[in-house]
Design a protein around this motif. Structure first.
Motif, mmCIF file in Angstrom:
data_model
loop_
_atom_site.group_PDB
_atom_site.id
_atom_site.type_symbol
_atom_site.label_atom_id
_atom_site.label_comp_id
_atom_site.label_asym_id
_atom_site.label_seq_id
_atom_site.Cartn_x
_atom_site.Cartn_y
_atom_site.Cartn_z
ATOM 1 N N PHE A 48 11.328 6.683 1.593
ATOM 2 C CA PHE A 48 9.840 6.666 1.112
ATOM 3 C C PHE A 48 9.556 8.167 0.969
ATOM 4 C CE2 PHE A 48 9.467 2.461 3.178
ATOM 5 C CZ PHE A 48 9.369 1.793 1.992
ATOM 6 N N ALA A 54 6.910 9.835 7.442
ATOM 7 C CA ALA A 54 7.420 9.092 6.525
ATOM 8 C C ALA A 54 8.755 8.626 7.312
ATOM 9 C CB ALA A 54 7.824 9.468 5.465
ATOM 10 N N PHE A 70 3.314 6.193 6.588
ATOM 11 C CA PHE A 70 3.466 5.139 5.967
ATOM 12 C C PHE A 70 3.671 3.986 6.700
ATOM 13 C CE2 PHE A 70 5.266 8.496 2.979
ATOM 14 C CZ PHE A 70 5.217 7.778 1.811
ATOM 15 N N SER A 127 0.107 3.090 2.355
ATOM 16 C CA SER A 127 1.263 2.227 1.233
ATOM 17 C C SER A 127 0.787 1.128 0.634
ATOM 18 C CB SER A 127 2.479 1.877 2.403
ATOM 19 O OG SER A 127 3.564 1.832 1.649
ATOM 20 N N PRO A 169 5.082 2.329 -3.051
ATOM 21 C CA PRO A 169 4.771 2.365 -1.697
ATOM 22 C C PRO A 169 4.179 3.950 -1.453
ATOM 23 C CG PRO A 169 6.287 0.892 -1.928
ATOM 24 C CD PRO A 169 6.291 1.467 -3.137
ATOM 25 N N SER A 170 4.921 4.925 -2.206
ATOM 26 C CA SER A 170 4.781 6.322 -2.036
ATOM 27 C C SER A 170 3.419 6.910 -2.752
ATOM 28 C CB SER A 170 5.982 7.043 -2.186
ATOM 29 O OG SER A 170 7.028 6.695 -1.527
#
Length: 551
Positions: free
Chosen positions: A12, A76, A104, A133, A322-323
Motif C-alpha cells: 500500500f 502504511a 491505512f 482506505s 485503497p491508496s
C-alpha cells in the motif's frame, strides 16, 4: 510538504508513493525497518516528488519525528491487529509533536478506538484520521449518497481483488489471524458477532453497461466498516462486509479452515501466513479485473427499497484504489483544504465525488442499480445504461407489449458437418444473400419469447433476466441449451458477450462455451443486428446480419 511514510516500500505504501509521484512540491521519506529495502525502493523510483530512504521502526517513532520534522505521517505498515498493548504509539507521538496523521488501518478495533484521542488532537491543532482506505472511506461515501434517497436498514458489501493484484504479507497475516475468530458486527439491531471467513455469500458486480465480473463468493472480514459505519445511520440494523479472493478453490480452503478453527476451538492460523501468502501470489489465473460493491436495503416514503453500487477496475488500476483515499486527502491539503482538527475514523474524510475525480484518469468504472420489479427486460438488466442506447435500440427493447419488427438479412452457415447438424437441431436459417425477416417479441412471465422467421422458416428462443450465478446477465434458452450473455454498451453498439452456458440446467465447461461477435446498433435510423455463433472444435455454425423496422 514533507511526508513520512511508515512501511513505504510495502504494497500500500509503495502504491501511495507512485500516486503522489507527480507532485514536485512534496518530499517523501521512505521508512521501514530494513534500510536496504528502503534504499532499493528509492533507487527504482521515477517521479517528480523527492524521495529519500530512512531506517525507522515504530518503536523509535518519537526519535524519528524529532529528527525528520515531517508535516504529515502516514502509517502504511501494519498489520494493525498486531500492534500490541501500545498500539497507538505513533498516534500519541504525532499528537505530542503536533504532526498530522493518516493511516491505512484495516483493524476494526484499532480504528474504533482512535476517537479517544479527539480532545488531545484538537488541543494540538492537528487531525488524526484512521482507516483511510476503501474500507471504510469509500463504503461510507457510497452509503451517504444512497441515504439521500432512502432510509438505510441493512447493508452488505464486498471487495474482489484481481488475482494479479498482489497481496502483501501483512494483509495475509491480518486476514489469516482472524479466520475462524469472532468478528464484531451489528446484526438484528444489536451488537453481535460473526465468524471471520466462515460466513459467505455470492454476488455479481455489474456496473450498468459494462462487462460484469463473474459471480463471486465473498466471506466475512473484520474491517472498520462493521463498527464505525452503523453510528452514521441510526436506522441501520445489520451490516456485513466480505472479501472475494480468487481462485475460489483457495478461498473455499480458507473457509474450511476457518470453520474448523471455530468448531474445534483451534489456535490462530497466523503461523501459516507465509504459506498462504506464497500460494495466493503464485496461483494467478483468470480475468485481470477486480471490483467492489455496496448493497443497501431500506425504505423510501414508507415503501421497501433496494439499491446497490458497483465498481469495476480493469487491469492494474484496481490495486491503487485503497491508496487513493490518502492521495485525495494530500492533494486537497496542497490545494488548501484541510480536515478539521481532532481524532476519528475516516468515514467522513471524502465524498464519492472525490473518488470519481480520481477514477476518471483510470479504467475504473462505477454505477448504481435499483431494484425494478416491473420493467422491460433489457432495461432492467442494463439499468441506467439503457438510456445511452441509440433510439432505435430503445424502441425495440423498451416495451413490455407484444410487437413485431420486419426487415431483411444476409445469412452465412458453417461448412463442417457438425456445424450443419447443430444449425439444423436449433432451426437456424439456411445460407442466403438476402431474405425477408420477421421477429415477433411476446412477453411471457417476466421473459420474452422471440420468434424469428427467415423467409418463412422459424426458430425461437426465450430470453429472461438471469438469477443466482447469472445475476445481471441475459439468459437465452434454445430448447435444452441456455446461454448467459452480458449486455455491454460499447460506443453506439450493444454487444452480447457469452459468459456461461448449460444443458438441461447442468453447467457446462467454459472452454466449450459457444462464442462469436454479436451486436446491435443503429444506422440511418434503422435497427441493425449482426449475430455470429461458433463453437470450439466445430467453428462457425451460423452468422446473420441485417436491419429491422417496426411494423
Amino acid at each position: 510538504m514533507r511526508i513520512l511514510i511508515l512501511g513505504a516500500y510495502g504494497v500500500f505504501g509503495g502504491r501511495l508513493v507512485e500516486l503522489l509521484s507527480d507532485i514536485p512540491e512534496i518530499e517523501l521519506i521512505i521508512c521501514g525497518r530494513d534500510f536496504s529495502r528502503a534504499d532499493a525502493f528509492c533507487a527504482r523510483y521515477r517521479g517528480q516528488a523527492r524521495v529519500r530512504p530512512l531506517a525507522l521502526d515504530r518503536a523509535e517513532i518519537v526519535t524519528g519525528l524529532r529528527a525528520q520534522r515531517p508535516n504529515l505521517v502516514v502509517d502504511a505498515s501494519g498489520p494493525f491487529q498486531d500492534y500490541g498493548t501500545n498500539r497507538y504509539r505513533v498516534i500519541s507521538a504525532c499528537i505530542d509533536a503536533g504532526i498530522d496523521y493518516l493511516d491505512f488501518a484495516d483493524a476494526a478495533d484499532f480504528v474504533f478506538g482512535v476517537p479517544q484521542f479527539d480532545a488531545q488532537a484538537k488541543d494540538a491543532g492537528i487531525f488524526i484520521l484512521s482507516g483511510i482506505s476503501s474500507f471504510p472511506v469509500l463504503t461510507a461515501a457510497v452509503l451517504r449518497e444512497m441515504a439521500k434517497t432512502m432510509e438505510i436498514v441493512s447493508v452488505k458489501g464486498g471487495i474482489a481483488p484481481s488475482p494479479y493484484a498482489g497481496i502483501g504479507l501483512n494483509v495475509v497475516r491480518a486476514v489469516v489471524g482472524y479466520a475462524g475468530a469472532p468478528v464484531k458486527l451489528r446484526r438484528y439491531g444489536v451488537q453481535s458477532h460473526g465468524i471471520g471467513l466462515a460466513e459467505s455469500m455470492r454476488f455479481t458486480i455489474a456496473v450498468p453497461g459494462r462487462l460484469p465480473l463473474r459471480n463471486i463468493r465473498f466471506s466475512l472480514v473484520d474491517v472498520p466498516d462493521l463498527q464505525v459505519i452503523p453510528p452514521e445511520h441510526p436506522s441501520m440494523t445489520d451490516i456485513w462486509m466480505g472479501a472475494g479472493p480468487v481462485p475460489e478453490i483457495l478461498h473455499r480452503t480458507l473457509n474450511l479452515l476457518a470453520k474448523a478453527r471455530a468448531r474445534f476451538r483451534l489456535s490462530s492460523l497466523e503461523p501459516f501466513s507465509r504459506l498462504f501468502y506464497a500460494v495466493l501470489n503464485r496461483m494467478r489465473f483468470g480475468e485481470h479485473r477486480g471490483g467492489m460493491f455496496v448493497s443497501a436495503y431500506g425504505t423510501t416514503d414508507g415503501q421497501d427499497a433496494e439499491r446497490s453500487w458497483h465498481l469495476l477496475a480493469e487491469g492494474d488500476d484496481g490495486p491503487y484504489i485503497p491508496s487513493m483515499a490518502i492521495e485525495a486527502i494530500i492533494r486537497k491539503l496542497l490545494a488548501g483544504t484541510r480536515p478539521e482538527a481532532g481524532a476519528r475514523s475516516g468515514v467522513r474524510a471524502l465524498e464519492l465525488a472525490d473518488y470519481e475525480a480520481l477514477f476518471q484518469s483510470r479504467k475504473i468504472f462505477t454505477g448504481f442499480r435499483g431494484h425494478e420489479i416491473v420493467a422491460p427486460l433489457y432495461c432492467g438488466i442494463l439499468g441506467s445504461a439503457f438510456s445511452s442506447l441509440a433510439p432505435r435500440l430503445q424502441d425495440l427493447h423498451g416495451s413490455t407489449a407484444t410487437r413485431q419488427w420486419t426487415g431483411f438479412a444476409e445469412v452465412r452457415r458453417g461448412r463442417r458437418p457438425a456445424a450443419a447438424f447443430v444449425a439444423a437441431l436449433v432451426g437456424f436459417p439456411k445460407a442466403a444473400p438476402r431474405v425477408p425477416v420477421t421477429v415477433t417479441f411476446s412477453p411471457e412471465n417476466r421473459s420474452e419469447h422471440w420468434i424469428r422467421s427467415f423467409d418463412g422458416k422459424c426458430f425461437s428462443s426465450i430470453q429472461s433476466a438471469g438469477t443466482g450465478r447469472d445475476q445481471h446477465l441475459l439468459v437465452e434458452r434454445f430448447g435444452i441449451a441456455s446461454f448467459a450473455l452480458a449486455l455491454v454498451v460499447d460506443g453506439d453498439r450493444l454487444t452480447l458477450v457469452p459468459r456461461r452456458w448449460s444443458l438441461l440446467g447442468i453447467p457446462m465447461p467454459g472452454f466449450l462455451l459457444p462464442k462469436g461477435s454479436s451486436f446491435e446498433t443503429e444506422r440511418d435510423g434503422q435497427f441493425c443486428f449482426d449475430v455470429e455463433i461458433s463453437m470450439p472444435l466445430i467453428g462457425l455454425i451460423v452468422a446473420y446480419r441485417g436491419t429491422l423496422s417496426p411494423t
